[in-house]
Structures are given as C-alpha cells and as structure tokens.
Design a protein around this motif. Sequence first.
Motif, mmCIF file in Angstrom:
data_model
loop_
_atom_site.group_PDB
_atom_site.id
_atom_site.type_symbol
_atom_site.label_atom_id
_atom_site.label_comp_id
_atom_site.label_asym_id
_atom_site.label_seq_id
_atom_site.Cartn_x
_atom_site.Cartn_y
_atom_site.Cartn_z
ATOM 1 N N ARG A 289 0.822 -1.209 0.000
ATOM 2 C CA ARG A 289 0.000 0.000 0.000
ATOM 3 C C ARG A 289 0.858 1.262 0.000
ATOM 4 N N GLU A 290 1.897 1.275 0.824
ATOM 5 C CA GLU A 290 2.779 2.441 0.883
ATOM 6 C C GLU A 290 3.534 2.627 -0.430
ATOM 7 N N MET A 291 3.966 1.528 -1.032
ATOM 8 C CA MET A 291 4.665 1.625 -2.323
ATOM 9 C C MET A 291 3.723 2.142 -3.404
ATOM 10 N N GLN A 292 2.460 1.719 -3.360
ATOM 11 C CA GLN A 292 1.484 2.181 -4.340
ATOM 12 C C GLN A 292 1.251 3.684 -4.166
ATOM 13 N N LYS A 293 1.151 4.167 -2.912
ATOM 14 C CA LYS A 293 0.982 5.587 -2.656
ATOM 15 C C LYS A 293 2.189 6.375 -3.170
ATOM 16 N N PHE A 294 3.370 5.807 -2.936
ATOM 17 C CA PHE A 294 4.603 6.465 -3.376
ATOM 18 C C PHE A 294 4.648 6.569 -4.890
ATOM 19 N N GLU A 295 4.265 5.484 -5.581
ATOM 20 C CA GLU A 295 4.268 5.479 -7.043
ATOM 21 C C GLU A 295 3.259 6.498 -7.585
ATOM 22 N N GLU A 296 2.097 6.611 -6.918
ATOM 23 C CA GLU A 296 1.083 7.572 -7.369
ATOM 24 C C GLU A 296 1.592 9.004 -7.194
#
Length: 123
Positions: free
Chosen positions: A113-120
């Motif tokens: 989830r944190e990686m997805q937020k970072f990518e966004e």
Amino acid sequence: MKKISLGLMLIAGMLLSLNADVSMIAPETPEHPIVKPPIDPERPIRPKPIVRPVLYGNHHHTYVTTTDSNCDQYIEIIKEKDAKIEALIQENTRLKEEAQAGLQQRLKEDYDREMQKFEERRK
C-alpha cells in the motif's frame, strides 16, 4: 571587639588545657617468654548428649517410607508428563509459525500500500 577577645580567650584556654606529654617506649620483652603448660581438668570434658523430645500420639509431620516399593508408577507418570510437554512444545511452535505468517502477510500488505501511494505521488 568583645567577640574577638572571647574567641582569643577560648583558643588560649584550649591550647593550655590540651597540651600533653606523650612518650612512646616499647615494654621490654623477656628473652625467653614464660610458657605455661595447659592445665588438665580434674574430669575430662565430654560433650553433652543430644536430648530429643518424646513424641506421643499421631504426628502428621512425619512420614513412613517402605523400601520394598518400586518406582514403576512414578516412571509411568513421568513418561505421561513428558508426552504432554512434547505436545505443548509442538503446539507452541505451530502457533508461533501461524502468528509469524500472519504478521508477515500484514506487513507485506502495508508495504505494498505504501509503495502504491509512493508510485502515485511520483507520477
């Protein structure tokens, strides 16, 4: 002025009363000291006997052991306890593994989830 004179009088009185003549002279020791032989008592000294109290009636703090009993039943009890301990150890390891797997999965989901937020944010 009175305080100064009083102080001087006290110091002078202490000096006069505390003077002492001290001489350090070792006492003369004889060349051959007198050695007294031990005095033999008229009667020999014997240790006092141990007096144990006389016990009457039933006493619950004492126990009776039999020498003709064997320990088979105790060995069986010990074997049963060992089997229970082994089962508990296995159950404990299984529960630890389940808790560890659940923790790993939860941490992996948080990481994703944190990686997805970072990518966004990055885009």
